[in-house]
Design a protein around this motif. Structure first.
Motif, PDB file in Angstrom:
ATOM      1  N   ILE A 191       0.832  -1.209   0.000  1.00 14.42           N
ATOM      2  CA  ILE A 191       0.000   0.000   0.000  1.00 14.42           C
ATOM      3  C   ILE A 191       0.859   1.249   0.000  1.00 14.42           C
ATOM      4  CG2 ILE A 191      -1.641   1.345   1.393  1.00 14.42           C
ATOM      5  CD1 ILE A 191      -2.862  -1.390   2.233  1.00 14.42           C
ATOM      6  N   VAL A 192       1.879   1.292   0.843  1.00 11.43           N
ATOM      7  CA  VAL A 192       2.771   2.459   0.900  1.00 11.43           C
ATOM      8  C   VAL A 192       3.537   2.597  -0.415  1.00 11.43           C
ATOM      9  CG1 VAL A 192       4.811   3.406   2.046  1.00 11.43           C
ATOM     10  CG2 VAL A 192       2.935   2.484   3.405  1.00 11.43           C
ATOM     11  N   GLY A 193       4.039   1.488  -0.948  1.00 13.87           N
ATOM     12  CA  GLY A 193       4.788   1.530  -2.198  1.00 13.87           C
ATOM     13  C   GLY A 193       3.957   2.018  -3.368  1.00 13.87           C
ATOM     14  N   SER A 194       2.715   1.542  -3.460  1.00 16.61           N
ATOM     15  CA  SER A 194       1.867   1.999  -4.562  1.00 16.61           C
ATOM     16  C   SER A 194       1.478   3.464  -4.394  1.00 16.61           C
ATOM     17  CB  SER A 194       0.625   1.125  -4.686  1.00 16.61           C
ATOM     18  OG  SER A 194      -0.201   1.265  -3.548  1.00 16.61           O
ATOM     19  N   THR A 195       1.322   3.918  -3.150  1.00 21.97           N
ATOM     20  CA  THR A 195       1.017   5.330  -2.910  1.00 21.97           C
ATOM     21  C   THR A 195       2.208   6.207  -3.276  1.00 21.97           C
ATOM     22  OG1 THR A 195      -0.487   4.703  -1.128  1.00 21.97           O
ATOM     23  CG2 THR A 195       0.240   6.993  -1.192  1.00 21.97           C
ATOM     24  N   VAL A 196       3.406   5.796  -2.897  1.00 20.48           N
ATOM     25  CA  VAL A 196       4.614   6.561  -3.243  1.00 20.48           C
ATOM     26  C   VAL A 196       4.797   6.583  -4.762  1.00 20.48           C
ATOM     27  CG1 VAL A 196       7.142   6.535  -3.095  1.00 20.48           C
ATOM     28  CG2 VAL A 196       5.760   6.209  -1.039  1.00 20.48           C
ATOM     29  N   ALA A 197       4.570   5.452  -5.425  1.00 22.08           N
ATOM     30  CA  ALA A 197       4.695   5.407  -6.888  1.00 22.08           C
ATOM     31  C   ALA A 197       3.651   6.311  -7.540  1.00 22.08           C
ATOM     32  CB  ALA A 197       4.545   3.974  -7.386  1.00 22.08           C
ATOM     33  N   ALA A 198       2.431   6.317  -7.004  1.00 25.26           N
ATOM     34  CA  ALA A 198       1.382   7.168  -7.567  1.00 25.26           C
ATOM     35  C   ALA A 198       1.742   8.644  -7.427  1.00 25.26           C
ATOM     36  CB  ALA A 198       0.049   6.878  -6.886  1.00 25.26           C
ATOM     37  N   LEU A 199       2.299   9.006  -6.278  1.00 26.59           N
ATOM     38  CA  LEU A 199       2.688  10.400  -6.070  1.00 26.59           C
ATOM     39  C   LEU A 199       3.921  10.764  -6.894  1.00 26.59           C
ATOM     40  CD1 LEU A 199       2.110  10.694  -2.227  1.00 26.59           C
ATOM     41  CD2 LEU A 199       0.708  11.667  -4.052  1.00 26.59           C
TER      42      LEU A 199
END
Length: 129
Positions: free
Chosen positions: A30-38
């Protein structure tokens, strides 16, 4: 013990792993996909954990998707994709998901399927359609 082959496979993958490791991996995803999205300015990347959870649910039991289709049918809206192409959202993607789940279920349980029901001419014509 669950008799569904997909559920047995998922349980086998999780067996021997602690609940904390699964939760840590989920949180990291979840954190990784959020960082990638940002980072890439692509909010759709935040849907990756939801998609993986949906895939796991689909492998385990696809009945919630049937209930969702049943509930979403009155709310479906026709969306024009092109001048000559339109689709009903969210029902048509859910129908494709359920058709795939049914084919997956047939492959996994081919020995348990009552094939004599499929030999009816009406069922055969509907299947060919």
């Amino acid at each position: 013990m669950h008799s569904d082959p997909a559920a047995v496979w998922i349980a086998g993958q999780l067996q021997g792993r602690s609940q904390n490791r699964v939760l840590n991996a989920s949180g990291l995803l979840i954190v990784g996909s959020t960082v990638a999205a940002l980072s890439f300015n692509q909010p759709v990347l935040m849907a990756i954990p939801l998609g993986l959870a949906g895939l796991a649910l689909w492998l385990y039991d696809f009945r919630p998707f049937a209930y969702l289709l049943w509930a979403a049918t009155p709310l479906s809206v026709e969306i024009a994709v092109a001048d000559s192409l339109s689709t009903d959202l969210p029902t048509e993607p859910l129908m494709l998901i359920l058709a795939g789940a049914f084919l997956f279920w047939l492959v996994l349980r081919r020995k348990q399927v009552p094939w004599e029901r499929f030999r009816n001419p009406v069922v055969t014509v509907l299947g060919l359609h």
